[in-house]
Design an enzyme around this catalytic site. Structure first.
Site: not given
Length: 552
Positions: A216, A277
């Site tokens: 993330d 990401e």
């Protein structure tokens, strides 16, 4: 764990061509009837994913968390939140996935923890300058009495990126940085203790048998020295940046971290992966995240944000293949995820709202649902024919639209609250899945409860409504995925073919010729046998907003 991986994923480099399906655990399947999806629910529904034809699943966070940001606020990185089950439930799920030939990637959230994390609670109890506070980014405030934040940074979710703490004696104290919600304090990645902690987290899950990690905010973690003020341009996205030096995004310091992590994973074999990401532009800069000694993949958000227009699609495909190919990495392709408006709705909007804004009853633009779904099917057919790895978001195989008319009282995205309702946020793409049209909660769980309300239209999209029905979106996905595997399109190369219509793209990948008509009018169908199509083809013409695959 000695589970056996099957199908094409037996290869060590399986990730180069894989189709990876994102499971958002809260909304995938609820086994215990509490209205929230869980690990046993995922285990129960895994055969449906194997039947769909994907190669791997990626699970959004299921770790111990107060759920202030749907699990992206982690309080314990090495345990399962009781909301989702137990570590034993995770092990059962992982074994079942491997039995079905599915790899499993789990989310890792290293930019920040929950404010409920034991480390942060210790930091609050400790003095300024202490080792406990050094794990996070605490700073003295500006102004005569430290009453002003250390700099002008704003949170992705709205408002200041700084929160001031109260000292044990009740007086105002230091400020801490949170690029997202105040319940998500940022780690200080210059601290060796933080780095060693996350090496341990990686090894904990690798020892259990996971096949990799989706990281993330992979463009975060490193901040510019001195934390200088920064005011983003008015048209800048909340999560990304171009070549402009944004002091909290895409700093060079992240690459040292990923080289270290690459070595940790390599010790477990060549088939464990890191997928980032990273909201980074241009693509040539993003390619730095997937150099041979760093990550294996990173999401291609430039592709996700490209409109359904032929010239724009061709450019982003060429740019992607060139950029990632320059460092020996596969390109990835993605159209939807848990943070963006579902592409069955987004492609029916002109123009779509900025990333993170979301849709709601008072939004300025409303989608044409028929056009949106038609373009979504065509865009998916185009994407799945491209070489490299593709990501699917749960429910897109059912043609699910964004749920726009959620009542304010039901919304849970922190960005909705931090902006006083001006930003609708991401709840609309996170509504639980419909599995059986006539079952309680449309098959999501054994009871009527669901953490976000289910639309009245959900039975029309349910999996059992579409299964075996020619022309349904579910059967389109099954057909495309089977043909993609049969013709090894993920490992192929594309050759652009001439088109007399600027709205039509034609390319060949191995034995398959792909024609995508992004315009409104019809286009001639080339010679060959149609083996798949996002819409019906008649009289040798391809309708607008339609993609077909041909062989021969």
């Amino acid at each position: 764990m000695n589970s056996t991986i099957g199908r094409a994923t037996q290869r060590d480099d399986w990730w180069r061509t894989a189709v990876i399906y994102q499971v958002y655990p809260r909304s995938f399947a609820d086994a215990d009837g509490d209205g929230v999806g869980d690990l046993p629910g995922i285990t129960h529904r895994l055969p449906a994913l194997a039947d769909l034809g994907v190669d791997a699943v990626w699970l959004s966070p299921f770790f111990t968390s107060p759920q202030a940001d749907a699990g992206y606020d982690v309080a314990d990185y090495c345990d399962v939140d009781p909301l989702f089950g137990t570590l034993a439930d995770f092990d059962v799920m992982l074994d079942r996935a491997h039995e079905l030939g599915l790899r499993v990637i789990i989310d890792l959230v290293p930019n920040h923890s929950s404010s409920a994390h034991a480390w942060f609670q210790a930091a609050l109890d400790a003095a300024p300058g202490s080792p406990e506070r050094a794990r996070y980014i605490f700073r003295d405030g500006k102004g005569a009495h430290g009453e002003l934040p250390p700099n002008n940074w704003e949170s992705v979710f709205g408002g200041l990126a700084w929160t001031r703490v109260t000292a044990p004696d009740g007086t105002p104290g230091q400020w801490y940085l949170h690029l997202f919600d105040s319940s998500q304090p940022d780690f200080d990645w210059t601290n060796p203790e933080v780095r060693e902690y996350f090496r341990g987290v990686l090894r904990f899950w690798l020892d259990r048998g996971v096949d990799g990690f989706r990281v993330d905010v992979a463009h975060g973690m490193a901040k510019a020295e001195g934390l200088p003020d920064y005011t983003p341009p008015a048209d800048a996205g909340s999560m990304g940046g171009d070549e402009t030096d944004v002091p909290y995004w895409a700093q060079d310091g992240v690459h040292e971290i990923y080289r270290d992590w690459h070595e940790v994973l390599a010790a477990y074999g060549p088939d464990r992966i890191l997928a980032g990401e990273a909201w980074v532009e241009p693509l040539a800069k993003l390619a730095n995240w997937v150099r041979p000694d760093e990550m294996h993949q990173t999401f291609n958000f430039s592709y996700l944000e490209t409109p359904w227009k032929a010239e724009r699609l061709k450019k982003v495909v060429d740019d992607s293949l060139a950029a990632f190919g320059s460092v020996g990495a596969p390109s990835t392709w993605v159209l939807s995820n848990h943070d963006v408006i579902r592409h069955a709705t987004r492609l029916g909007l002109t123009p779509p709202p900025p990333q993170g804004q979301g849709l709601g009853p008072k939004s300025e633009s409303h989608p044409d649902e028929v056009v949106g779904l038609r373009r979504a099917r065509a865009a998916t057919a185009f994407m799945l024919a491209l070489p490299g790895s593709s990501y699917l978001y749960q429910g897109e195989e059912l043609g699910l639209p964004e749920v726009i008319d959620l009542p304010d009282a039901a919304r849970q995205d922190p960005s909705f609250f931090r902006t006083g309702g001006e930003t609708y946020g991401r709840d609309g793409c996170r509504v639980p899945l419909p599995w059986e049209a006539d079952a309680p909660s449309t098959g999501f769980g054994p009871g009527e409860a669901s953490w976000l309300p289910l639309p009245d239209s959900w039975p029309d999209y349910a999996r059992d409504t579409q299964a075996g029905v020619p022309g349904s979106t579910l059967e389109l996905y099954r057909t495309l995925l089977a043909l993609r595997q049969q013709h090894e399109l993920g490992a192929g190369e594309i050759e652009w073919l001439a088109s007399d219509d600027p709205a039509v793209l034609i390319f060949r990948n191995g034995a398959v010729t792909v024609v995508a008509n992004t315009g409104a009018g019809t286009a001639p169908l080339p010679a060959g046998t149609v083996v798949a199509g996002s819409g019906p083809v008649a009289s040798g013409r391809i309708p607008g907003d339609t993609t077909v695959w041909l062989v021969g």
